[in-house]
Structure formats: C-alpha cells, structure tokens
Design a protein around this motif. Structure first.
Motif, PDB file in Angstrom:
ATOM      1  N   LYS A  42     -60.158  11.800 -24.738  1.00 43.79           N
ATOM      2  CA  LYS A  42     -60.893  11.184 -25.850  1.00 43.79           C
ATOM      3  C   LYS A  42     -61.447   9.833 -25.439  1.00 43.79           C
ATOM      4  N   SER A  44     -62.311   8.802 -22.467  1.00 39.85           N
ATOM      5  CA  SER A  44     -63.441   8.923 -21.544  1.00 39.85           C
ATOM      6  C   SER A  44     -64.718   9.281 -22.304  1.00 39.85           C
ATOM      7  N   LEU A  45     -64.610  10.138 -23.318  1.00 44.98           N
ATOM      8  CA  LEU A  45     -65.781  10.462 -24.137  1.00 44.98           C
ATOM      9  C   LEU A  45     -66.273   9.229 -24.899  1.00 44.98           C
ATOM     10  N   LEU A  48     -68.132   6.861 -22.565  1.00 40.56           N
ATOM     11  CA  LEU A  48     -69.509   7.298 -22.334  1.00 40.56           C
ATOM     12  C   LEU A  48     -70.405   6.930 -23.511  1.00 40.56           C
ATOM     13  N   ARG A  49     -69.905   7.157 -24.713  1.00 48.78           N
ATOM     14  CA  ARG A  49     -70.661   6.813 -25.914  1.00 48.78           C
ATOM     15  C   ARG A  49     -70.917   5.309 -25.978  1.00 48.78           C
TER      16      ARG A  49
END
Length: 101
Positions: A42, A44-45, A48-49
């Motif tokens: 979560k 890492s996502l 990125l966002r």
C-alpha cells in the motif's frame, strides 16, 4: 516410571505452548509479517501517487502549460482565434443517426 514420562510430556507441551500460540509465538510473527508486506505494498502505491501529485503541483507552480492543458481538457476552453473540432467515433455517429430517424 509412567508418572515421570507423563509429567515430562506435560512439561514439554507447557513449554511449547508460548512458542507456538503465545503473544510472541510463531503464528503471531507470521501474521505480523503478512500485515507488514500488505502495508508495504500500500505504501509503495501511495508513494507513486504522491510523486505524480508533486509533479503536478510543480508544473502548476512553475509553468502555464499545465494550467492551460487542464483548462482545455477538463473545462473545454479554447484560446481566442482557435477553432474547436470534435471528431466522434463511428459507433457514436451511427447511434445519433439512428435516434434521429
């Protein structure tokens, strides 16, 4: 002799219980490792966002191209002296002609 064997067996089980099922046992450690892996995915996502959003913020602060692009895409605005041409896909054209007839 049986009493000694049975008492040793009971002691062995009593010692093993905290190792497997206790507060810091193997099963709890396994569950916590699984939760850590899920949270790292979560994170890492979200990283990125956040990188994408920080790039958008930088573009909006530094230049006018990003603002102009957003105005065109999100609000359909055009510059003075420009012409707006919209090309519809063939399936939408056939649907609009069928509803007119």
């Amino acid at each position: 002799m049986r009493i000694v064997i049975y008492s040793m067996l009971v002691l062995l089980i009593a010692i093993q219980y905290p190792l497997w099922l206790g507060k810091g046992g193997w099963l709890k450690v396994y569950e916590m490792e699984r939760q850590v892996e899920l949270q790292e995915a979560k994170n890492s996502l979200l990283a990125l966002r956040n990188a994408k959003l920080s790039g958008d913020v930088k573009d909006l602060k530094d230049g006018t191209r990003a603002i102009e692009e957003r105005a065109r895409v999100e609000h359909g605005l055009i510059k003075e002296g420009e012409f707006f041409v919209q090309i519809l896909p063939t399936d939408k054209i056939s649907n609009t002609q069928a509803t007119k007839q």
